[in-house]
Design an enzyme around this catalytic site. Structure first.
Site, PDB file in Angstrom:
ATOM      1  N   ASP A  77       0.953  -0.832  -0.081  1.00  0.00           N
ATOM      2  CA  ASP A  77      -0.268  -0.136  -0.264  1.00  0.00           C
ATOM      3  C   ASP A  77       0.665   1.058   0.209  1.00  0.00           C
ATOM      4  OD1 ASP A  77       1.064  -0.517   3.098  1.00  0.00           O
ATOM      5  OD2 ASP A  77      -1.045  -0.015   3.457  1.00  0.00           O
ATOM      6  N   SER A  78       2.461   1.272  -0.150  1.00  0.00           N
ATOM      7  CA  SER A  78       3.124   2.149   0.328  1.00  0.00           C
ATOM      8  C   SER A  78       3.066   2.940  -1.357  1.00  0.00           C
ATOM      9  CB  SER A  78       4.555   1.739   0.246  1.00  0.00           C
ATOM     10  OG  SER A  78       4.852   0.351  -0.843  1.00  0.00           O
ATOM     11  N   ASP A 123      -1.340  -6.039  -0.275  1.00  0.00           N
ATOM     12  CA  ASP A 123      -1.744  -5.554   1.341  1.00  0.00           C
ATOM     13  C   ASP A 123      -2.846  -5.429   1.043  1.00  0.00           C
ATOM     14  OD1 ASP A 123       0.680  -5.065   2.912  1.00  0.00           O
ATOM     15  OD2 ASP A 123       1.046  -3.274   1.842  1.00  0.00           O
ATOM     16  N   LYS A 148      -1.038  -9.184   2.706  1.00  0.00           N
ATOM     17  CA  LYS A 148      -0.202  -9.332   4.200  1.00  0.00           C
ATOM     18  C   LYS A 148      -1.365  -8.030   5.202  1.00  0.00           C
ATOM     19  CE  LYS A 148       3.396  -5.948   3.894  1.00  0.00           C
ATOM     20  NZ  LYS A 148       2.784  -4.881   4.860  1.00  0.00           N
ATOM     21  N   GLU A 204      -0.992  -5.566   8.343  1.00  0.00           N
ATOM     22  CA  GLU A 204      -0.637  -4.807   9.578  1.00  0.00           C
ATOM     23  C   GLU A 204      -0.768  -5.246  10.849  1.00  0.00           C
ATOM     24  OE1 GLU A 204       0.504  -0.333   8.618  1.00  0.00           O
ATOM     25  OE2 GLU A 204       1.342  -1.422   6.348  1.00  0.00           O
ATOM     26  N   GLU A 255       9.537  -4.616  10.611  1.00  0.00           N
ATOM     27  CA  GLU A 255       9.674  -3.228   9.383  1.00  0.00           C
ATOM     28  C   GLU A 255      10.670  -1.824  10.736  1.00  0.00           C
ATOM     29  OE1 GLU A 255       7.108  -1.705   6.952  1.00  0.00           O
ATOM     30  OE2 GLU A 255       8.145   0.812   7.016  1.00  0.00           O
TER      31      GLU A 255
HETATM   32  O1  KIV Z   1       3.561  -1.183   1.608  1.00  0.00           O
HETATM   33  C1  KIV Z   1       4.382  -1.840   1.891  1.00  0.00           C
HETATM   34  O2  KIV Z   1       5.460  -1.010   0.603  1.00  0.00           O
HETATM   35  C2  KIV Z   1       5.128  -2.740   2.735  1.00  0.00           C
HETATM   36  C3  KIV Z   1       6.742  -2.835   3.054  1.00  0.00           C
HETATM   37  C4  KIV Z   1       7.483  -1.570   3.273  1.00  0.00           C
HETATM   38  C5  KIV Z   1       6.968  -3.491   3.569  1.00  0.00           C
HETATM   39  O3  KIV Z   1       4.356  -2.822   3.747  1.00  0.00           O
END
Ligand code: KIV
Length: 286
Positions: A49-50, A88, A118, A120, A187
């Protein structure tokens, strides 16, 4: 080293850990990048989600939606054959009921064609992880600095610096493993803490700012290649300055358009003499 000719699986990733072979993961958010990343030999792609920050221009990952994640995950999965793609789960897509979380995770696999999702968070997510795994959805955990909680954490800061915080991270990692997660991102965690977590669990840890004691590493593509990435945190290593190359190329293009150096005869198509004569009338060629 375990040769990888077949598609990466969760079992292969676990074997890499057992054989102490590092796992290389990098983010990608579109078709051409994912294609290049696979050709370069990455084991895993994270559609992170970056993308909210590096592709969509938001100042955090919080505005990213399920629609954004599905759109970008589809583009990435169309490009790869062997690389294991993890998508994500965006902010608020798994913080309601477990059933809502499972449904959204399922959409990333069914519509986006991701191999895994993924999330968090720590032990509080164990019931969701268990339900996803029961439904056939592989889940990667993500603890330490969790960017979706940036406002709660008070900024992008290293986590797990004191014994209480480090112990909590270790407990979270164990809870995620017990719930069925196949790997965990660590992280911005001190390297000693990350190494302790890595040796205490059987599933691979993938570090970002967590040191060499992790079983693998992940970085954001735009940081690695310096593609209009304005922040360069301490843990990032820049391998190439693609931003400079792009700027140079576009500057030369703009300059040649303005000076009429481009296009030349090499770049145009020509009509037949007959067509030109009819188009321009008699004497057009004189
Ligand atoms: O969203 C992302 O790119 C991430 C990485 C920083 C692990 O969660």
């Amino acid at each position: 080293m375990t040769e990888r000719k077949a598609p990466v699986t969760t079992a292969w990733l676990r074997k890499q850990k057992q054989e102490k072979q590092p796992i290389a993961m990098i983010t990608a958010y579109d078709y051409p990048t994912a294609k290049l990343v696979e050709e370069a030999g990455a084991d895993m792609i994270l559609v992170g989600d970056s993308l909210g920050m590096v592709v969509l221009g938001y100042d955090s990952t919080i505005p990213v939606t399920m629609a954004d994640m599905i759109h970008h995950t589809k583009a990435v999965t169309r490009a790869v054959k062997r690389t294991f793609v993890v998508a994500d789960m965006p902010f608020m897509s798994y913080h309601g009921t477990v059933e809502e979380g499972v449904k959204n995770a399922g959409r990333l696999m069914q519509e986006g064609l991701a191999k895994a999702v993924k999330i968090e968070g720590g032990s509080e997510l164990a019931p969701l992880v268990t339900r996803c795994v029961q439904a056939g959805i592989p889940v990667m955990g993500h603890i330490g600095l969790t960017p979706q909680s940036v406002h709660q954490l008070g900024g992008y800061k290293v986590q797990g610096k004191n014994i209480a915080a480090a112990t909590k991270l270790l407990e979270d990692a164990k809870a995620l493993e017990a719930a069925g997660a196949f790997a965990i991102v660590l992280e911005c965690v001190p390297e000693e803490v990350a190494a302790k977590i890595s040796e205490s669990i059987g599933i691979p840890t993938i570090g970002i700012g967590a040191g060499a004691g992790c079983d693998g590493q992940v970085l954001v593509f735009h940081d690695v290649v310096s593609y209009a990435s304005e922040i360069q945190p301490k843990f990032v290593k820049k391998y190439v300055d693609i931003g400079r190359l792009i700027k140079d190329g576009v500057e030369r293009y703009v300059s040649e358009v303005k000076s009429r150096e481009f296009p030349t005869a090499d770049h145009v198509f020509t009509a037949s003499e007959e067509t030109v004569a009819k188009l321009y009338g008699e004497g057009a060629k004189e």
